[in-house]
Enzyme design. Structure first.
Site, PDB file in Angstrom:
ATOM      1  N   SER A  40       1.568  -1.696  -0.362  1.00 52.64           N
ATOM      2  CA  SER A  40       0.704  -0.909   0.521  1.00 52.64           C
ATOM      3  C   SER A  40       0.621  -1.555   1.903  1.00 52.64           C
ATOM      4  O   SER A  40       0.872  -2.758   2.060  1.00 52.64           O
ATOM      5  CB  SER A  40      -0.700  -0.813  -0.073  1.00 52.64           C
TER       6      SER A  40
HETATM    7  C1  SAM Z   1       1.147   1.774  -3.736  1.00 50.45           C
HETATM    8  S1  SAM Z   1       1.834   1.132  -5.208  1.00 50.45           S
HETATM    9  C2  SAM Z   1       0.826  -0.260  -5.592  1.00 50.45           C
HETATM   10  C3  SAM Z   1       0.818  -1.382  -4.621  1.00 50.45           C
HETATM   11  C4  SAM Z   1       0.374  -2.670  -5.253  1.00 50.45           C
HETATM   12  N1  SAM Z   1      -1.038  -2.741  -5.491  1.00 50.45           N
HETATM   13  C5  SAM Z   1       0.885  -3.862  -4.497  1.00 50.45           C
HETATM   14  O1  SAM Z   1       0.102  -4.766  -4.194  1.00 50.45           O
HETATM   15  O2  SAM Z   1       2.088  -3.922  -4.257  1.00 50.45           O
HETATM   16  C6  SAM Z   1       1.251   2.272  -6.450  1.00 50.45           C
HETATM   17  C7  SAM Z   1       1.626   1.871  -7.849  1.00 50.45           C
HETATM   18  O3  SAM Z   1       0.873   2.665  -8.755  1.00 50.45           O
HETATM   19  C8  SAM Z   1       1.656   2.790  -9.919  1.00 50.45           C
HETATM   20  N2  SAM Z   1       1.141   3.871 -10.747  1.00 50.45           N
HETATM   21  C9  SAM Z   1       1.315   5.200 -10.571  1.00 50.45           C
HETATM   22  N3  SAM Z   1       0.696   5.867 -11.564  1.00 50.45           N
HETATM   23  C10 SAM Z   1       0.097   4.941 -12.348  1.00 50.45           C
HETATM   24  C11 SAM Z   1      -0.695   5.018 -13.516  1.00 50.45           C
HETATM   25  N4  SAM Z   1      -1.016   6.195 -14.077  1.00 50.45           N
HETATM   26  N5  SAM Z   1      -1.131   3.857 -14.077  1.00 50.45           N
HETATM   27  C12 SAM Z   1      -0.806   2.657 -13.520  1.00 50.45           C
HETATM   28  N6  SAM Z   1      -0.061   2.536 -12.411  1.00 50.45           N
HETATM   29  C13 SAM Z   1       0.388   3.660 -11.836  1.00 50.45           C
HETATM   30  C14 SAM Z   1       3.061   3.013  -9.385  1.00 50.45           C
HETATM   31  O4  SAM Z   1       4.037   2.714 -10.370  1.00 50.45           O
HETATM   32  C15 SAM Z   1       3.085   2.089  -8.181  1.00 50.45           C
HETATM   33  O5  SAM Z   1       3.671   0.858  -8.511  1.00 50.45           O
END
Ligand code: SAM
Length: 312
Positions: A40
């Protein structure tokens, strides 16, 4: 989107400039070239962490481990044993664990649907989501302490809510604009052909409002809402498309005509919001109230309100 992406790795020109820039960095694409994970935007992460307001000794749950970067920041602040991070994608969790271990952090990192929480390490004093949600997942509230703070992207905004009792929370949106990739759920991708077959009607709403001042309210009023735009050869806006996961679609042109179809006439909602919300609505005027019976967002100045959907 296919073809628009180019991998950048260690040693490539500009790699470190990108890594240290204040930009979201896409870290994974699916087979259609659609981003499925990112690191992010750092300033947005900091805004969210500030809103989370962690204190010594607190336990934190993160939905969306991604690269593990946010989990590393939380582990640094609170200690490994206080941090649980979950991602739906096992490959990402494996990579996040590698990144975390290589920098000396060992929080709990697990694979699963983050909307279910992780009972083993509950209760949590702080809950943060870094994937956009249609609502606050009730299991997360069940696994939170009373007074716990939840910071999560809902639509194109970030809500900060406090847990006030079993299944209850209340709060408001941060003023910050935000776009997070959607929590992954099964569904059909947007398609606009069926809208283009409909009889056009006239609209008084400038189509650019969908991409600007109405974008956040629309994302609350129309859960799962996605928009796109078409531009002419000079880059001037030609039309916008709207889509929701129930298959409703609308295409509106800058000439002032709209075609729409599906279970929900999306442009009707655009017109209602355009008339009820003059100017650029302040996100901080939108409040969330969660009870065991449901979740509702209210725009206090206008009195408009929307029930949020239950999780699919
Ligand atoms: C913007 S990224 C996260 C960034 C992260 N916090 C970092 O520090 O790099 C969003 C993440 O949410 C995950 N995601 C999407 N749907 C999800 C779900 N239902 N449960 C858990 N993770 C999920 C995606 O796989 C993705 O890796």
């Amino acid at each position: 989107m296919r073809g628009a992406w180019e991998p950048v790795t260690w040693g490539d020109p500009g790699y470190l400039d990108d890594v240290y820039s204040d930009a979201a960095l896409t870290t994974q694409l699916d087979e259609h070239g659609v981003p499925t994970s990112s690191s992010s935007q750092p300033s947005l992460m900091l805004t969210m962490l500030e809103a989370l307001d962690v204190r010594d000794g607190q336990r934190v749950y993160e939905l969306g481990a991604g690269t593990g970067y946010n989990a590393a920041l939380l582990s640094h602040r609170l200690g490994d044993s206080r941090v649980t991070t979950v991602d739906i994608d096992s490959g990402l969790v494996e990579a996040a664990v590698r990144h975390l271990h290589s920098t000396g952090y060992r929080p709990t990192a697990i694979v699963g649907d983050g909307a279910r929480g992780y009972l083993h390490n509950a209760p949590y004093d702080r809950i943060i989501a870094t994937a956009a949600l249609p609502m606050i997942p009730p299991p997360l509230l069940d696994q939170a302490t009373e007074g716990a703070v939840v910071v999560a992207p809902l639509g194109y905004g970030i809500v900060r809510a406090t847990v006030t009792g079993p299944g209850r929370a209340a709060g408001r949106f941060l003023g910050t604009p935000a776009y997070f990739m959607l929590r992954r759920a099964p569904g059909n991708p947007p398609q606009f052909e069926s809208a283009r077959e409909q009889q056009p009607s006239d609209t008084h709403v400038p189509v650019g409002d969908v991409l600007g001042r109405l974008r956040f309210p629309l994302s609350i009023a129309l859960p799962g809402f996605t928009s796109c735009s078409w531009r002419d050869d000079h880059g001037r806006l030609d039309a916008v498309g709207l889509w929701t996961p129930d298959g409703s679609t609308a295409v509106a042109r800058t000439t002032g005509t709209v075609q729409q179809t599906g279970p929900r006439l999306l442009w009707d909602t655009v017109e209602e919001l355009a008339d009820a919300l003059p100017g650029d609505p302040d996100r901080a005027d939108f409040h969330l109230e969660v009870t065991p019976a449901g979740q509702r967002v209210t725009h206090r100045p206008s009195g408009l309100g929307w029930e949020l959907p239950t999780l699919p």
